[in-house]
Design a protein around this motif. Sequence first.
Motif, short mmCIF file in Angstrom:
data_model
loop_
_atom_site.label_atom_id
_atom_site.label_comp_id
_atom_site.label_asym_id
_atom_site.label_seq_id
_atom_site.Cartn_x
_atom_site.Cartn_y
_atom_site.Cartn_z
N GLU A 116 0.83 -1.22 0.00
CA GLU A 116 0.00 0.00 0.00
C GLU A 116 0.86 1.26 0.00
OE1 GLU A 116 -3.14 0.62 2.94
OE2 GLU A 116 -3.89 -1.34 2.26
N GLU A 117 1.88 1.25 0.91
CA GLU A 117 2.78 2.43 0.99
C GLU A 117 3.56 2.57 -0.32
OE1 GLU A 117 2.99 4.75 3.02
OE2 GLU A 117 2.09 4.09 4.89
N ALA A 118 3.99 1.41 -0.87
CA ALA A 118 4.76 1.45 -2.11
C ALA A 118 3.90 2.06 -3.22
CB ALA A 118 5.22 0.05 -2.50
N GLU A 119 2.62 1.66 -3.25
CA GLU A 119 1.73 2.19 -4.29
C GLU A 119 1.58 3.71 -4.14
OE1 GLU A 119 -2.15 0.45 -4.31
OE2 GLU A 119 -2.82 1.80 -5.91
N ALA A 120 1.45 4.14 -2.86
CA ALA A 120 1.31 5.59 -2.62
C ALA A 120 2.56 6.31 -3.11
CB ALA A 120 1.10 5.85 -1.13
N ALA A 121 3.74 5.70 -2.85
CA ALA A 121 4.99 6.35 -3.29
C ALA A 121 5.04 6.41 -4.82
CB ALA A 121 6.20 5.57 -2.75
N PHE A 122 4.62 5.34 -5.48
CA PHE A 122 4.65 5.35 -6.95
C PHE A 122 3.66 6.37 -7.51
CE2 PHE A 122 6.41 0.91 -6.48
CZ PHE A 122 7.71 1.32 -6.77
N LYS A 123 2.52 6.52 -6.81
CA LYS A 123 1.56 7.54 -7.27
C LYS A 123 2.19 8.93 -7.18
CE LYS A 123 -2.89 5.35 -6.66
NZ LYS A 123 -3.84 4.93 -5.64
N GLN A 124 2.98 9.12 -6.10
CA GLN A 124 3.65 10.43 -5.94
C GLN A 124 4.66 10.66 -7.06
OE1 GLN A 124 5.25 10.83 -2.03
NE2 GLN A 124 3.38 11.79 -1.27
N ILE A 125 5.32 9.54 -7.49
CA ILE A 125 6.29 9.68 -8.59
C ILE A 125 5.56 10.10 -9.86
CG2 ILE A 125 7.97 8.47 -10.05
CD1 ILE A 125 8.49 6.60 -7.68
N VAL A 126 4.41 9.46 -10.10
CA VAL A 126 3.63 9.81 -11.29
C VAL A 126 3.21 11.28 -11.23
CG1 VAL A 126 1.50 9.35 -12.56
CG2 VAL A 126 2.81 7.45 -11.62
N ALA A 127 2.73 11.70 -10.04
CA ALA A 127 2.29 13.10 -9.89
C ALA A 127 3.48 14.03 -10.12
CB ALA A 127 1.69 13.32 -8.51
N GLY A 128 4.65 13.65 -9.56
CA GLY A 128 5.87 14.46 -9.73
C GLY A 128 6.24 14.57 -11.20
N GLY A 129 6.12 13.46 -11.94
CA GLY A 129 6.44 13.47 -13.38
C GLY A 129 5.53 14.43 -14.13
N HIS A 130 4.24 14.37 -13.79
CA HIS A 130 3.30 15.28 -14.46
C HIS A 130 3.62 16.73 -14.14
CE1 HIS A 130 0.84 12.35 -16.34
NE2 HIS A 130 0.50 11.75 -15.21
N ARG A 131 4.00 16.95 -12.85
CA ARG A 131 4.31 18.32 -12.44
C ARG A 131 5.54 18.83 -13.19
NH1 ARG A 131 5.28 21.95 -8.73
NH2 ARG A 131 7.13 21.00 -7.86
N ALA A 132 6.57 17.94 -13.31
CA ALA A 132 7.79 18.35 -14.02
C ALA A 132 7.44 18.71 -15.46
CB ALA A 132 8.82 17.23 -14.00
N ALA A 133 6.56 17.90 -16.08
CA ALA A 133 6.17 18.18 -17.47
C ALA A 133 5.44 19.52 -17.55
CB ALA A 133 5.29 17.07 -18.00
N ALA A 134 4.55 19.76 -16.57
CA ALA A 134 3.80 21.03 -16.57
C ALA A 134 4.74 22.20 -16.35
CB ALA A 134 2.74 21.00 -15.48
N VAL A 135 5.76 21.99 -15.49
CA VAL A 135 6.72 23.06 -15.21
C VAL A 135 7.52 23.39 -16.48
CG1 VAL A 135 8.90 23.53 -14.01
CG2 VAL A 135 6.93 22.72 -12.73
N VAL A 136 7.95 22.33 -17.19
CA VAL A 136 8.71 22.56 -18.43
C VAL A 136 7.84 23.35 -19.42
CG1 VAL A 136 9.76 21.46 -20.44
CG2 VAL A 136 10.22 20.59 -18.15
#
Length: 302
Positions: A116-136
């Motif tokens: 469960e915690e691992a899934e939450a961490a991976f979701k955060q990675i996905v959100a971070g990736g989207h944020r990086a793309a939006a920032v670029v």
Amino acid sequence: MLDLWLMVVMFLYAIEIPLSYYPTPVRFSIDWYAVRIIGFFSSSLVLIVMLYEITTLYGRLLGAVRGRRQEREARMVTGEAVAATIAHEVKQPLSGMITSADAGLRFLNRPLPDLEEAEAAFKQIVAGGHRAAAVVDGIRTIFKTEGRKRASLDLNDLIRETLALMRGDLAKHRIRVEALMDERLPQVVGDRVQLQQVLVILMTNAMESMIAIDGSRVLCVASHMDDDGHVGVSVADTGTGIGPEDTDRIFNPLFTTKSDGMGMGLSICRSIVEAHDGRLWAAPNMPRGAIFHFSSTRSVSA
Ligand code: ADP
């Protein structure tokens, strides 16, 4: 120009020649002085004009060379600023993604993996990736005035979201967070990604200034509305504070007091806030630290 003055000189010669010979002037008479004066002017006029023309020409050439050099330097500074901005903006989501990936791996590598915690961490990675793309995507719009995605948004929600994003880092450095939100705040019109960037940069700066010293670490983020209906947000810390000699300079591009700093954060924040018709300024916090305020003049009724 030279042709014109040569014509003038020829004209003077044409006057001088008949005056000097028909009849030959008596020495020291008015005619004699007139011939001498005309002779002096006709012989030196072209020389004087040429000297004047050449001097002004060199002056203009010097001005043009200086202008070209300044333009080249300004272009280099802009290029440097763009490079530093990209590096600065992408660094934050990337380091967040690395932290989440590390956490996810730790949860998976346990003898009894915590999925469960691992899934939450991976979701955060996905959100971070989207944020990086939006920032670029957003970086381009920082340097131009058109093309921003304006929408009506709730600043309180944005503050909560940003605090949640930074929760890990804040907890790691034992920073207590106080959020004083004015719940009557009207919606504002703005670019969500860019305004979040401002909050992230201000909070990261606050965090870095508090890490630098011992003592209680409190980050206070507040939203408020003044009597004129202007919406404002302040980010206060109990860190090093800003020296009086730096107050004006901190918003300059490439100004930094940190060994690994790039000096782009606050200049980006200021250009974003000003593009939203707002103002960004810093003030000392009591008893120590700094407060950064930004105000927006664009608000729409809730
Ligand atoms: P960087 O963080 O890369 O140095 P910034 O433009 O974000 O670039 O900040 C410029 C400078 O302003 C910093 O180097 C620091 O000296 C000062 N500064 C910014 N925020 C704070 C703060 N909350 N407290 C004290 N000083 C600050």
